[in-house]
Scaffold this motif. Structure first.
Motif, PDB file in Angstrom:
ATOM      1  N   GLN A  29       0.895  -1.025  -0.058  1.00 35.55           N
ATOM      2  CA  GLN A  29      -0.081   0.103   0.167  1.00 35.55           C
ATOM      3  C   GLN A  29       0.724   1.252  -0.067  1.00 35.55           C
ATOM      4  OE1 GLN A  29      -3.613   0.421   0.211  1.00 35.55           O
ATOM      5  NE2 GLN A  29      -3.100  -1.500  -0.846  1.00 35.55           N
ATOM      6  N   SER A  30       0.545   2.192  -0.804  1.00 38.66           N
ATOM      7  CA  SER A  30       1.184   3.647  -0.696  1.00 38.66           C
ATOM      8  C   SER A  30       1.123   4.306   0.753  1.00 38.66           C
ATOM      9  CB  SER A  30       0.497   4.599  -1.900  1.00 38.66           C
ATOM     10  OG  SER A  30      -0.989   4.749  -1.574  1.00 38.66           O
ATOM     11  N   ARG A  31       0.001   3.971   1.452  1.00 42.15           N
ATOM     12  CA  ARG A  31      -0.190   4.572   2.704  1.00 42.15           C
ATOM     13  C   ARG A  31      -0.203   3.136   3.441  1.00 42.15           C
ATOM     14  NH1 ARG A  31      -1.517   4.408   8.197  1.00 42.15           N
ATOM     15  NH2 ARG A  31      -2.056   6.554   8.922  1.00 42.15           N
ATOM     16  N   ARG A  32       0.907   2.439   4.138  1.00 37.56           N
ATOM     17  CA  ARG A  32       1.044   1.293   4.781  1.00 37.56           C
ATOM     18  C   ARG A  32       0.149   1.417   5.897  1.00 37.56           C
ATOM     19  NH1 ARG A  32       6.384  -2.085   4.291  1.00 37.56           N
ATOM     20  NH2 ARG A  32       4.855  -3.638   5.409  1.00 37.56           N
ATOM     21  N   PRO A  33      -0.635   0.305   6.561  1.00 37.10           N
ATOM     22  CA  PRO A  33      -1.072   0.328   7.795  1.00 37.10           C
ATOM     23  C   PRO A  33       0.048   0.382   8.860  1.00 37.10           C
ATOM     24  CG  PRO A  33      -1.917  -1.422   6.459  1.00 37.10           C
ATOM     25  CD  PRO A  33      -0.758  -1.068   5.812  1.00 37.10           C
ATOM     26  N   ASP A  34      -0.508   1.004  10.100  1.00 35.59           N
ATOM     27  CA  ASP A  34       0.614   1.242  11.226  1.00 35.59           C
ATOM     28  C   ASP A  34       0.762  -0.163  12.004  1.00 35.59           C
ATOM     29  OD1 ASP A  34       0.820   4.163  11.324  1.00 35.59           O
ATOM     30  OD2 ASP A  34      -1.595   3.705  11.172  1.00 35.59           O
ATOM     31  N   ARG A  35      -0.503  -0.992  11.929  1.00 31.95           N
ATOM     32  CA  ARG A  35      -0.337  -2.361  12.605  1.00 31.95           C
ATOM     33  C   ARG A  35      -1.162  -3.215  11.596  1.00 31.95           C
ATOM     34  NH1 ARG A  35      -2.389  -2.060  18.666  1.00 31.95           N
ATOM     35  NH2 ARG A  35      -4.143  -1.155  17.825  1.00 31.95           N
ATOM     36  N   LEU A  36      -0.527  -4.417  11.356  1.00 30.50           N
ATOM     37  CA  LEU A  36      -0.956  -5.499  10.564  1.00 30.50           C
ATOM     38  C   LEU A  36      -0.989  -6.930  11.256  1.00 30.50           C
ATOM     39  CD1 LEU A  36      -1.912  -6.451   7.649  1.00 30.50           C
ATOM     40  CD2 LEU A  36       0.363  -6.520   6.937  1.00 30.50           C
ATOM     41  N   VAL A  37      -1.950  -7.363  11.546  1.00 31.97           N
ATOM     42  CA  VAL A  37      -2.084  -8.565  12.305  1.00 31.97           C
ATOM     43  C   VAL A  37      -3.324  -9.435  11.386  1.00 31.97           C
ATOM     44  CG1 VAL A  37      -1.720  -7.663  14.518  1.00 31.97           C
ATOM     45  CG2 VAL A  37      -3.986  -7.601  13.623  1.00 31.97           C
ATOM     46  N   GLY A  38      -3.139 -10.851  11.753  1.00 25.71           N
ATOM     47  CA  GLY A  38      -3.851 -11.993  10.842  1.00 25.71           C
ATOM     48  C   GLY A  38      -4.413 -12.766  12.024  1.00 25.71           C
ATOM     49  N   ALA A  39      -5.562 -13.318  11.623  1.00 24.80           N
ATOM     50  CA  ALA A  39      -6.329 -14.492  12.152  1.00 24.80           C
ATOM     51  C   ALA A  39      -6.644 -15.606  11.230  1.00 24.80           C
ATOM     52  CB  ALA A  39      -7.428 -14.096  12.888  1.00 24.80           C
ATOM     53  N   ASP A  40      -6.135 -16.916  11.463  1.00 28.11           N
ATOM     54  CA  ASP A  40      -6.519 -18.086  10.841  1.00 28.11           C
ATOM     55  C   ASP A  40      -7.685 -18.733  11.610  1.00 28.11           C
ATOM     56  OD1 ASP A  40      -6.002 -19.871   8.676  1.00 28.11           O
ATOM     57  OD2 ASP A  40      -5.776 -21.184  10.471  1.00 28.11           O
ATOM     58  N   ASN A  41      -8.847 -18.984  10.898  1.00 24.65           N
ATOM     59  CA  ASN A  41      -9.958 -19.780  11.663  1.00 24.65           C
ATOM     60  C   ASN A  41      -9.935 -21.320  11.056  1.00 24.65           C
ATOM     61  OD1 ASN A  41     -10.760 -17.501  12.548  1.00 24.65           O
ATOM     62  ND2 ASN A  41     -12.315 -17.344  11.103  1.00 24.65           N
ATOM     63  N   GLY A  42      -8.647 -21.909  11.567  1.00 30.33           N
ATOM     64  CA  GLY A  42      -8.614 -23.563  11.466  1.00 30.33           C
ATOM     65  C   GLY A  42      -8.421 -23.862  10.126  1.00 30.33           C
ATOM     66  N   SER A  43      -7.548 -23.178   9.127  1.00 26.53           N
ATOM     67  CA  SER A  43      -7.433 -23.495   7.830  1.00 26.53           C
ATOM     68  C   SER A  43      -6.719 -24.724   7.757  1.00 26.53           C
ATOM     69  CB  SER A  43      -6.755 -22.537   7.106  1.00 26.53           C
ATOM     70  OG  SER A  43      -7.320 -21.152   7.050  1.00 26.53           O
ATOM     71  N   ARG A  44      -7.149 -25.538   6.667  1.00 27.60           N
ATOM     72  CA  ARG A  44      -6.651 -26.870   6.471  1.00 27.60           C
ATOM     73  C   ARG A  44      -5.524 -26.857   5.200  1.00 27.60           C
ATOM     74  NH1 ARG A  44     -11.250 -30.790   8.022  1.00 27.60           N
ATOM     75  NH2 ARG A  44     -11.379 -30.425  10.258  1.00 27.60           N
ATOM     76  N   ASP A  45      -5.222 -25.679   4.684  1.00 27.90           N
ATOM     77  CA  ASP A  45      -4.724 -25.657   3.350  1.00 27.90           C
ATOM     78  C   ASP A  45      -3.218 -24.979   3.510  1.00 27.90           C
ATOM     79  OD1 ASP A  45      -5.661 -23.124   3.830  1.00 27.90           O
ATOM     80  OD2 ASP A  45      -6.583 -22.783   1.556  1.00 27.90           O
ATOM     81  N   GLY A  46      -2.881 -24.609   4.614  1.00 25.51           N
ATOM     82  CA  GLY A  46      -1.775 -23.819   4.891  1.00 25.51           C
ATOM     83  C   GLY A  46      -1.497 -22.475   4.987  1.00 25.51           C
ATOM     84  N   SER A  47      -2.852 -22.031   4.956  1.00 27.17           N
ATOM     85  CA  SER A  47      -3.312 -20.397   5.220  1.00 27.17           C
ATOM     86  C   SER A  47      -2.516 -19.852   6.213  1.00 27.17           C
ATOM     87  CB  SER A  47      -4.566 -20.217   5.008  1.00 27.17           C
ATOM     88  OG  SER A  47      -5.261 -20.535   3.804  1.00 27.17           O
ATOM     89  N   ALA A  48      -2.516 -20.681   7.455  1.00 27.98           N
ATOM     90  CA  ALA A  48      -1.808 -20.323   8.774  1.00 27.98           C
ATOM     91  C   ALA A  48      -0.480 -19.780   8.690  1.00 27.98           C
ATOM     92  CB  ALA A  48      -2.166 -20.808   9.855  1.00 27.98           C
ATOM     93  N   ASP A  49       0.326 -20.938   7.686  1.00 30.82           N
ATOM     94  CA  ASP A  49       1.863 -20.787   7.585  1.00 30.82           C
ATOM     95  C   ASP A  49       2.010 -19.451   6.701  1.00 30.82           C
ATOM     96  OD1 ASP A  49       2.128 -22.827   9.105  1.00 30.82           O
ATOM     97  OD2 ASP A  49       2.119 -24.575   7.392  1.00 30.82           O
ATOM     98  N   VAL A  50       1.290 -19.309   5.749  1.00 28.26           N
ATOM     99  CA  VAL A  50       1.402 -18.089   4.802  1.00 28.26           C
ATOM    100  C   VAL A  50       1.066 -17.027   5.675  1.00 28.26           C
ATOM    101  CG1 VAL A  50       0.435 -16.962   2.801  1.00 28.26           C
ATOM    102  CG2 VAL A  50       0.625 -19.341   2.845  1.00 28.26           C
ATOM    103  N   LEU A  51       0.267 -16.742   6.530  1.00 22.32           N
ATOM    104  CA  LEU A  51       0.208 -15.635   7.349  1.00 22.32           C
ATOM    105  C   LEU A  51       1.287 -15.374   8.330  1.00 22.32           C
ATOM    106  CD1 LEU A  51      -3.581 -15.743   8.532  1.00 22.32           C
ATOM    107  CD2 LEU A  51      -2.785 -13.846   7.328  1.00 22.32           C
ATOM    108  N   ALA A  52       1.826 -16.543   8.975  1.00 20.51           N
ATOM    109  CA  ALA A  52       2.951 -16.529   9.863  1.00 20.51           C
ATOM    110  C   ALA A  52       4.142 -16.009   9.228  1.00 20.51           C
ATOM    111  CB  ALA A  52       3.204 -17.630  10.707  1.00 20.51           C
ATOM    112  N   LYS A  53       4.409 -16.606   7.838  1.00 15.58           N
ATOM    113  CA  LYS A  53       5.605 -16.258   7.069  1.00 15.58           C
ATOM    114  C   LYS A  53       5.679 -14.721   6.394  1.00 15.58           C
ATOM    115  CE  LYS A  53       8.190 -17.584   2.935  1.00 15.58           C
ATOM    116  NZ  LYS A  53       8.480 -18.462   1.791  1.00 15.58           N
ATOM    117  N   ALA A  54       4.521 -14.137   6.523  1.00 18.15           N
ATOM    118  CA  ALA A  54       4.261 -12.749   5.998  1.00 18.15           C
ATOM    119  C   ALA A  54       4.019 -11.825   7.224  1.00 18.15           C
ATOM    120  CB  ALA A  54       2.920 -12.648   4.974  1.00 18.15           C
ATOM    121  N   LEU A  55       3.742 -12.179   8.290  1.00 18.59           N
ATOM    122  CA  LEU A  55       3.395 -11.144   9.079  1.00 18.59           C
ATOM    123  C   LEU A  55       4.172 -11.537  10.509  1.00 18.59           C
ATOM    124  CD1 LEU A  55      -0.548 -10.797   8.781  1.00 18.59           C
ATOM    125  CD2 LEU A  55       1.059  -9.760   7.690  1.00 18.59           C
ATOM    126  N   GLY A  56       4.762 -12.461  10.730  1.00 19.11           N
ATOM    127  CA  GLY A  56       5.336 -12.960  11.776  1.00 19.11           C
ATOM    128  C   GLY A  56       4.431 -13.801  12.684  1.00 19.11           C
TER     129      GLY A  56
END
Length: 934
Positions: A29-56
């Motif tokens: 984003q041209s104006r990046r968020p000040d705080r970026l967090v994620g929530a994974d609702n029990g994904s079974r396709d690796g979405s939680a790992d993708v979030l953790a890799k990108a956001l920590g």
């Protein structure tokens, strides 16, 4: 610009195929968020790992698989400390990729609109990046969404501009943190679907504004709505869950008075949609519709609790919100569109509305603009054609309008209502005339059903069928041939010429209700037969069921329809069966359905073949000519009153003869002329047969023959246009043929208007039952009505439609006929005693009353004259009356009626247009995309 603190929350649930691109878009984003967090609702396709890799991993909250979107956001916010600044929350789905300037544009609008608490971007499709999905959303009072967009509408800037909206999607929604806390955030009752609508509604009730900012763009895959991934937050089907939430949001947020209206509309609207879904062979949709409504109604305490939680500001906020709701007229039009799509063969589609209703500001008045749509509808050729035919009909039938009782000729004076007709059709013993246990004619059930739709008024149903047969036939011919004849001028000519054929005007003048109904249905027969022979398998099978059902209706009014069509049907099945095997099956269905639906009445006709040539109504020798002249057959004029001269329809024959000179399309010419010759031959044979003292009327065979020539000329009309464009003698000849052809409907309309309806049909027909006889028949005594050389036995009242056609036992009828002849001839008291034994209490003489008959009746000691005038005479029998015992009803009568009703419903469902349900896309497991680390 003022500095805002933005917390972006990305919620994922089996969204690995989109999540990588979504996170790249957020991080870019041209104006990046000040705080970026994620929530994974029990994904079974690796979405939680993708979030953790990108956001920590410390910035990702893992939740159970059953967690909804609103619950996930609430859990994230509950674990984040306050920023101490003017904080905004940016909500993002895992399948929503914002444009790189989306957040910047949303914050820019927030800076300039201090009252705005919720802002949403313009949403486009994930795959087709030009296609618009949402530019704000509104609903009607039944909860039906309205995006204001046409199906598959591309974004060309036509909806640009920041404006008020009732709701924006949570995919890309920007909301003030303090407003989120004030209204309580997303309601966990809505795990999916309509949670955004409920939130925005509560925000507006709290006095804040909701804006759609079209300079901010996001691309949304709508994975849950389009079933592109499994849904585990609820045990309900997505469609059912969406419908339930839609009803619940509206009923929870509307003020009490508006709630009552919404409740009534939801109940009746859901019942109608359920019916259309059932008929359209979509049982799953029908079940979802009813279960969704039922889940609201059977849990009133849940709804009351939700209304109590939303009571603050609801009434005041509704003053502003109701301007943003879909106007009432648009909701009704949407329902009409749904019915029209069903009738057009597309199935009952519950698509979003096409009208956009949004205000520029809170004080703007929202008014639907339908002037253009109405103008386009009124200007359609088919609408203009039907309007012209209606005007011609009203002028020509001026002598019949405004009367108190339609009747005369073949039509019994119309009396009774729908309940009377249903009673007559379903009873096992008919205590009318001399009594009968025979089955009532099946067309009575059709008239009874139409009378029920006409608010129980039989006279209205009969008037529409008979007096309105010309515009109805025009509309039927125009619509039925839209796939057969694409050229609009040719279709207009065909429909106008067909509607004004001598068969139509002759049927109206003579009161032939059966011919009028079949005349309207014939073009539909042709269209369905074409679909059966040339359509794909599913369409052909559906056409077979539909043709069978309508063929049963036509046969019930005019039995000759079945053998007339069956011969061509068998020939078509033999001709096409070698090319397409399913044609034989579909045609067999079409020919079997009438036999099944009309049994055992049709079996009785087979045992007495002469009755196949009769049609619904009375059979009077004065209604048809003794023998048709050759020119009448060539002009498709069936004889009788109300017919134009033979030269009126000469233009049709000339145009059909001109088609013989065309070298191309010889097969079409041969088939058209073959059908015409076949119809004329059947008409000649029918007109030479006498049944029950009257010659059969060949109206239906001649209409059948004319239809063949009309379709032939319509299909070859473009050849005339080519000849006119060629120039020279061909141009002159083609112009003359066109002029002669168009003279046919013009001359027919002009002659009908000038002549009117001179036939025996009257708008104020005299009651068959003398008024004094009806008054004296306090206990339903029978009355012998003598009319010329014939007689009728009435049972205390004028007969209903169909009652006069019931067969009577030959022995009983012969005895009564002998007794009536004896009284008229002055032979003595034995005849009076015979009549009295069968319950005849009075003898009525219809005008004109012959002096010899009066003298004979006055000389009979067993008769007492009660009245004699120009309107007729009435005598009372002095013999003690007998009683005609009611005969026992057949044990199979009632069961077969229920079976017949079930068969009609089944065939109607099989014949109804269906619509294949979209299947869910396969959920693939793509490799995680390369991500930009925080």
């Amino acid at each position: 610009m003022r500095r805002y603190f933005v917390t972006a929350i990305v919620v994922a649930h089996d969204g690995g195929r989109w999540l990588g691109e979504t996170l790249q878009a957020v991080l870019g984003q041209s104006r990046r968020p000040d705080r970026l967090v994620g929530a994974d609702n029990g994904s079974r396709d690796g979405s939680a790992d993708v979030l953790a890799k990108a956001l920590g991993s410390g910035n990702v909250l893992k939740l159970p698989r059953s967690t909804g979107f609103g619950e996930a956001v609430a859990e994230v916010l509950g674990k984040l400390p306050g920023s101490g600044q003017d904080e905004w929350i940016w909500l993002l789905h895992d399948d929503c990729a914002p444009d790189h300037r989306a957040l910047e544009m949303l914050l820019h609008e927030a800076q300039h609109s201090p009252k705005a608490a919720v802002l949403g971007p313009k949403l486009r499709d994930w795959l087709d990046r030009r296609r618009l999905l949402e530019v704000g959303v509104t609903v009607d009072r039944t909860g039906r969404r309205d995006t204001g967009l046409e199906p598959r509408e591309f974004d060309q800037g036509q909806h640009d501009g920041t404006r008020e909206a009732l709701s924006v999607s949570t995919a890309g929604m920007l909301i003030r943190r303090e407003v989120w806390d004030e209204v309580g955030g997303l309601d966990p009752f809505f795990p999916l679907f309509r949670d955004d609508l409920d939130l925005c509604w509560r925000v507006r009730n709290a006095g804040h504004r909701v804006l759609v900012v079209t300079t901010a763009i996001a691309w949304h895959a709508e994975a849950a709505t389009r079933r592109r991934r499994p849904i585990t937050v609820s045990g309900d089907h997505p469609r059912r869950l969406d419908r339930r939430n839609a009803i619940f949001v509206v009923m929870a947020n509307l003020p009490f008075r508006a709630l009552l209206g919404a409740l009534i509309r939801n109940v009746f609207g859901s019942c109608l949609r359920t019916l259309l879904y059932v008929v359209g062979k979509q049982p799953a949709n029908a079940l979802d519709e009813m279960v969704a409504l039922g889940s609201i109604l059977i849990h009133p305490t849940r709804l009351l609790k939700a209304r109590r939680a939303r009571r603050h500001g609801r009434k005041k906020g509704y003053i502003r919100i109701k301007r943003l709701l879909t106007p009432r007229g648009a909701a009704y039009r949407r329902l009409v569109d749904m019915v029209q799509s069903f009738l057009a063969g597309e199935g009952p589609v519950g698509s979003e509305g096409r009208h956009h209703y949004a205000a520029a500001d809170e004080d703007a008045e929202v008014m639907p603009s339908d002037t253009g749509a109405v103008r386009r509808f009124v200007g359609r050729p088919g609408v203009l054609l039907v309007a012209a035919l209606t005007l011609v009909t009203l002028v020509a039938e001026r002598s019949l309008l405004g009367g108190d009782r339609l009747g005369g000729g073949a039509l019994v004076p119309v009396t009774g209502d729908a309940a009377d007709l249903w009673r007559f059709y379903t009873e096992g013993f008919h205590d009318i005339g001399l009594g009968s246990t025979d089955w009532a004619p099946p067309y009575v059930a059709v008239v009874a059903a139409l009378s029920t739709l006409a608010f129980g008024k039989t006279w209205l149903a009969v008037s529409v069928l008979l007096l309105g047969s010309v515009p109805l036939a025009g509309a039927s011919a125009y619509l039925a041939t839209r796939r057969i004849i694409p050229e609009v001028p040719a279709r207009v000519w065909l429909a106008a010429t067909y509607a004004l054929l001598p068969v139509a005007t002759g049927a109206i003048a003579a009161g032939r209700l059966g011919t009028a109904v079949v005349f309207v249905l014939l073009p539909v027969y042709a269209a369905l037969a074409t679909n059966l022979l040339s359509g794909e398998r599913r369409r052909a099978r559906r056409a077979g069921w539909g043709l069978g059902l309508l063929l049963a209706v036509g046969t019930a009014f005019v039995p000759l329809v079945y053998p007339l069509f069956a011969v061509l049907g068998v020939l078509a099945a033999v001709a096409y069966g070698g090319v397409r095997r399913d044609v034989v099956t579909s045609m067999a269905i079409a020919l079997t359905v009438p036999v099944a639906l009309l049994f055992p009445w049709l079996a009785g006709l087979v045992l007495d073949p002469g009755r196949l040539l009769l049609e619904a109504g009375l059979h009077d020798a004065a209604l048809s000519d003794q023998q048709l002249a050759p020119e009448s057959l060539l002009a498709f004029s069936p004889g009788g009153p109300g017919l134009p001269p033979f030269w009126v329809t000469g233009g049709l024959v000339i145009a059909a003869l001109a088609a013989l000179l065309m070298r191309a399309q010889r097969m079409i010419v041969a088939i058209g002329w073959g059908v015409a010759v076949y119809g004329v031959l059947v008409a000649i044979l029918a007109s030479r047969v006498t049944v029950e003292g009257a010659r059969a009327w060949p109206g239906v065979p001649l209409a059948f023959a004319a239809t063949g020539l009309l379709v032939l000329v319509g299909l070859t009309a473009h050849r005339l246009a080519e000849s006119r464009a060629a120039g020279g003698p061909r141009r002159l000849g083609a112009t003359l043929v066109v002029a002669v052809a168009f003279s046919t409907p013009v001359l027919a309309a002009g002659f009908w208007v000038a002549q009117g309806v001179p036939g025996p049909l009257q708008g104020s027909a005299a009651d068959v039952m003398p008024a004094l006889a009806a008054l004296k028949s306090q206990h339903g005594e029978r009355t012998l009505v003598i009319r010329g050389s014939g007689f009728t036995v009435l049972h205390g009242r004028t007969p209903l439609i169909g009652e006069a056609e019931l067969p009577v036992a030959s022995k009983t009828r012969a005895l009564v006929a002998t007794a009536a002849e004896g009284l008229a001839g002055g032979r003595g008291g034995k005849d009076a005693a015979t009549l009295a034994r069968y319950g005849v209490a009075m003898v009525a003489v219809a005008p004109p009353v012959a002096p010899e008959l009066v003298k004979a009746l006055d000389s009979e000691p067993s008769l007492e004259r009660l009245n004699l005038s120009d309107a007729g005479g009435l005598w009372r029998l002095l013999e003690p009356l007998g009683h005609v015992p009611a005969q026992p009803e057949s044990a199979l009568h009632r069961p077969w009626l229920w079976t017949q009703a079930a068969l009609v419903l089944l065939v109607a469902v099989l014949a109804a247009p269906g619509r294949r349900e979209p299947t869910a896309e396969r959920v693939e497991s793509p490799a995680p995309a390369a991500l930009v680390s925080v």
